[in-house]
Design an enzyme around this catalytic site. Structure first.
Site, PDB file in Angstrom:
ATOM      1  N   LYS A  26      -5.301  -5.550  -3.876  1.00  0.00           N
ATOM      2  CA  LYS A  26      -6.238  -6.516  -4.438  1.00  0.00           C
ATOM      3  C   LYS A  26      -6.144  -7.842  -3.666  1.00  0.00           C
ATOM      4  CE  LYS A  26      -7.156  -3.647  -7.832  1.00  0.00           C
ATOM      5  NZ  LYS A  26      -8.438  -2.901  -7.885  1.00  0.00           N
ATOM      6  N   HIS A 136       1.750  -2.238   8.594  1.00  0.00           N
ATOM      7  CA  HIS A 136       1.647  -0.803   8.887  1.00  0.00           C
ATOM      8  C   HIS A 136       0.603  -0.470   9.956  1.00  0.00           C
ATOM      9  CE1 HIS A 136       4.397   0.219   5.731  1.00  0.00           C
ATOM     10  NE2 HIS A 136       3.612  -0.224   4.767  1.00  0.00           N
ATOM     11  N   ASP A 171       9.634  -6.141   2.540  1.00  0.00           N
ATOM     12  CA  ASP A 171       8.712  -5.287   1.808  1.00  0.00           C
ATOM     13  C   ASP A 171       9.452  -4.026   1.354  1.00  0.00           C
ATOM     14  OD1 ASP A 171       6.471  -3.161   1.574  1.00  0.00           O
ATOM     15  OD2 ASP A 171       5.335  -5.015   1.858  1.00  0.00           O
ATOM     16  N   HIS A 173       8.365  -1.108   1.666  1.00  0.00           N
ATOM     17  CA  HIS A 173       8.081  -0.071   2.654  1.00  0.00           C
ATOM     18  C   HIS A 173       8.543  -0.506   4.045  1.00  0.00           C
ATOM     19  CE1 HIS A 173       5.069   0.488  -0.599  1.00  0.00           C
ATOM     20  NE2 HIS A 173       5.364   1.772  -0.425  1.00  0.00           N
ATOM     21  N   ASP A 259       6.109  -5.932  -3.097  1.00  0.00           N
ATOM     22  CA  ASP A 259       6.254  -4.655  -3.797  1.00  0.00           C
ATOM     23  C   ASP A 259       7.722  -4.269  -3.960  1.00  0.00           C
ATOM     24  OD1 ASP A 259       6.604  -4.234  -1.126  1.00  0.00           O
ATOM     25  OD2 ASP A 259       5.061  -2.703  -0.910  1.00  0.00           O
TER      26      ASP A 259
END
Length: 555
Positions: A26, A136, A171, A173, A259
Site C-alpha cells: 500500500k 528485490h 527487512d 526478507h 515487515d
C-alpha cells in the site's frame, strides 16, 4: 543526541497509486507517515524536498533498456501481450501491471538518487526517502513487489564520490536484488538481517559471501521466527561494529523494511517499534553519512508509526515527543490505543539455540577480511551520459572539453576490463576456494534453482514457479513481448546482444573511439560545417552494428 542535518524527501503524489485492492503493498503508507510527521511538527526541523523524478536514462544505469522501456509502456490492458503471457518482466502474481507503475517507480527512484547526491555533496548528514528501499528488483525483471531497484541506483550515485559504501538491510526478507547487483565487487558491502528457511526469496544463507573480488563482502545473517528486540540487538550491534572497523565505509545505506515488526501481515519476526528503531539510532551514532530508505511493511498503521518514529530518531528528538498521537487526518486508523508504539506479541523465539552460532560465524568471516579495500577515485565527466552519447538534438549540446573525451575513453577501457575479469573460471569446485557452491556447505535444491535463475518464489503464496524460455511462434519467429519486432529463429541465440534505445554515438573500431552524432552532422567546437555534414550522408544509410558493451538478452 547530537544534532544532525536531516533532509526528508516526499512526493505528494506517491500515495495516490494502488497495486490493487487485495494487494498487501500500500503506497498510502508513505502519505500516512507524512501526515504523522506533520502532526508532530517535525517538518520545520528538517529540509523537506520533493525530488525530481527519475528518468529512463537514470534507471538504465542498472536496469536494461529493454526492461525500462517495457515499464514505460505497460498498462493493465496490454500487460498480457507485453509480458508474453506472464513469462517476462512481471512473472507471477507479486508484481501486477497497475495503472501508473512507471510513474510510481520514477518517484521512488528519483527520491533515492536525489538523497544520495545531497549526501555526497555534503549538504546533509542524513537523508530520508521512505518511498524507496525496493530491494528485490532485478536488472531485467520485477520481483517481490519491487519494479525499479532504487537502492542500487542510489549506491551507484554514491560510488561516483566515495570509495566504499555499506548497505544494511533490516527487512524481514533477504535483500537479494542489492546483493546480486554488487556480488562481485568490494566497493559495496551488503549486510542483510532476515528470516531464512522456505521463505521468500529463498536466498541469503550464511554461506553466501560474494564471489571473485567481492568474496567476503556479502554478509547474510539468517534468522528464525519470533526474534525479540534483545536478541536482535545482540547480533546487530557487534556485527555492525566489526564491519565498520574492518571495512571503514565512507557512507551507509540503511533499508528500514518494516515487515520485521511484530504483527506484520507477511512477516514473522517479533520486533517492537523501539527495537526496530534502535538500529537507526545505533547506526546514527557512527557519524557516517547515512541514507535511510523504506522497504517492506504490510500492516500499514504500524509501518507509519515506525517510520515516523525513526524520522524523529534521525533528528535526535525521540526523548522529547509525546507517544500519545496528536490528531491528524488518519487518527481513527490507530485505535484503540492511539499511541506511537508497536508492541511485541507472545510468539516463541525460535532463535534461542542458533543465534550464538550465527553471530560467531559472521564475526569470524569478518575477521578474515583484508584491510579496507582501496580504489583510486578520479574526476568524472561534468555532463550526463545521455548528453555525451548524443541522446537528443545534436545542436543543443556544447562542445566537449579534452578532459571529458579522455575520461570517456578510460571508462570504456575499464568497463571492458571488468567484463573480462568477471568471466567464469574453468577451475573445478575442489580447486576454487572462493566458490560459493562448495560441496561442504549445506545447500537446498530450491535455493540453487533460484540462484541460477530457473525458478522464482512468490512472496504472496510462497510457491515456486518456473521462468520458461521464450517459445517459438509462427513462421520461426520469437515474440519478445515488449513492443519490438520479433526476431527470426536464425537470428536468436543465447547471449545475443541487442540495442534497444538507439543513441547517437557509434564506436569506430578503426579509430578506437566514440564518434558522436554531432560530429557526423558537422558540428565541431560549436560551429556547423555544412561540407562535413554532406559528406557524412544521412544517418539511416549507415548500417547499425551494436557496440560490445550493450546488454545481453537471454532468449
Amino acid at each position: 543526541m547530537s544534532e544532525r542535518r536531516v533532509t526528508y524527501y516526499y512526493d505528494p503524489d506517491v500515495g495516490a497509486y494502488s497495486f490493487g485492492l487485495s494487494h498487501p503493498m500500500k503506497p498510502q503508507r508513505m502519505r500516512i507517515t507524512h501526515e504523522l510527521l506533520t502532526a508532530y511538527n517535525m517538518l520545520p526541523k528538517m529540509h523537506v524536498l520533493r525530488a525530481k523524478r527519475a528518468t529512463a536514462e537514470n534507471m538504465a544505469r542498472f536496469h536494461t533498456d529493454e526492461y525500462v522501456q517495457f515499464l514505460s509502456k505497460v498498462t493493465p490492458e496490454n500487460a498480457d501481450k507485453l509480458t508474453h503471457k506472464g513469462t517476462q518482466f512481471l512473472v507471477g502474481e507479486d508484481n501486477p501491471a497497475f495503472e501508473g507503475v512507471f510513474e510510481f517507480s520514477t518517484i521512488s527512484a528519483g527520491g533515492s538518487i536525489a538523497a544520495a547526491r545531497r549526501l555526497m555533496s555534503g549538504e546533509t548528514d542524513i537523508a530520508i526517502n521512505w518511498a524507496g528501499g525496493l530491494h528485490h528488483a532485478k536488472k531485467r525483471e520485477a520481483s517481490g513487489f519491487c519494479y525499479i531497484n532504487d537502492i542500487v541506483l542510489a549506491i551507484l550515485e554514491m560510488l561516483r564520490s566515495v570509495p566504499r559504501v555499506l548497505y544494511i538491510d533490516i527487512d524481514c526478507h533477504h535483500g537479494d536484488g542489492v546483493e546480486e547487483a554488487f556480488y562481485t565487487t568490494d566497493r559495496v558491502m551488503t549486510c542483510s538481517f532476515h528470516k531464512y528457511g522456505e521463505y521468500f526469496p529463498g536466498t541469503g544463507t550464511l554461506y553466501d559471501r560474494g564471489r571473485g573480488k567481492g568474496r567476503g563482502y556479502a554478509l547474510n545473517v539468517p534468522l528464525k521466527d519470533g526474534i525479540t528486540d534483545e536478541a536482535y540487538k545482540s547480533v546487530f550491534q557487534p556485527i555492525i561494529d566489526k564491519i565498520i572497523e574492518v571495512y571503514q565505509p565512507s557512507a551507509i545505506v540503511l533499508q528500514c523494511g518494516a515487515d520485521s515488526l511484530s504483527g506484520d501481515k507477511l512477516g514473522c519476526l517479533n520486533l517492537t517499534m523501539q527495537g526496530h528503531a534502535s538500529c537507526v539510532q545505533y547506526v546514527r551514532t557512527k557519524n557516517i553519512p547515512l541514507l535511510l530508505l523504506g522497504g517492506g511493511g504490510y500492516t500499514v498503521k504500524n509501518v507509519a508509526r515506525t517510520w515516523t518514529y525513526e524520522t524523529i530518531c534521525a533528528l535526535g528528538l525521540e526523548n522529547e515527543i509525546d507517544h500519545n498521537l496528536p490528531w491528524h487526518e488518519y487518527f481513527e486508523w490507530f485505535g484503540p490505543r492511539y499511541r506511537l508504539e508497536v508492541l511485541a506479541s507472545n510468539m516463541d523465539d525460535m532463535n534461542v539455540h542458533s543465534l550464538d552460532k550465527v553471530r560467531s560465524d559472521a564475526l569470524r568471516y569478518l575477521s578474515e577480511l583484508r584491510p579496507a579495500p582501496s580504489v583510486g577515485l578520479q574526476d568524472v565527466p561534468g555532463e550526463s551520459v545521455g548528453k555525451h552519447l548524443g541522446v537528443g538534438s545534436v545542436y543543443e549540446q556544447a562542445p566537449l572539453d579534452d578532459l571529458d573525451e579522455r575520461l570517456t575513453q578510460h571508462a570504456r577501457f575499464v568497463y571492458n576490463l571488468q567484463e573480462s575479469m568477471a568471466e567464469p573460471e574453468s577451475q573445478s569446485e575442489s580447486e576454487d576456494e572462493e566458490s560459493d557452491a562448495s560441496a561442504t556447505r549445506p545447500r537446498s535444491r530450491s535455493r540453487r534453482n533460484i540462484r541460477s535463475g530457473k525458478q522464482r518464489m512468490s512472496l504472496l503464496t510462497g510457491e515456486y514457479f518456473d521462468v520458461p524460455r521464450l517459445e517459438e511462434c509462427e513462421n520461426g519467429y520469437y515474440d519478445l513481448g515488449c513492443g519490438h519486432e520479433p526476431w527470426t529463429n536464425g537470428g536468436v541465440v543465447r547471449g545475443t546482444r541487442r540495442h534497444f534505445f538507439h543513441g547517437a554515438a557509434r564506436w569506430d573500431s578503426a579509430l578506437q573511439q566514440v564518434i558522436l552524432e554531432r560530429e557526423r552532422a558537422g558540428v565541431q567546437n560549436g560551429i556547423f560545417d555544412l561540407s562535413k555534414a554532406m559528406a557524412a550522408g544521412p544517418r539511416d544509410e549507415e548500417p547499425f552494428e551494436p557496440p560490445e558493451d550493450e546488454m545481453d538478452v537471454d532468449v
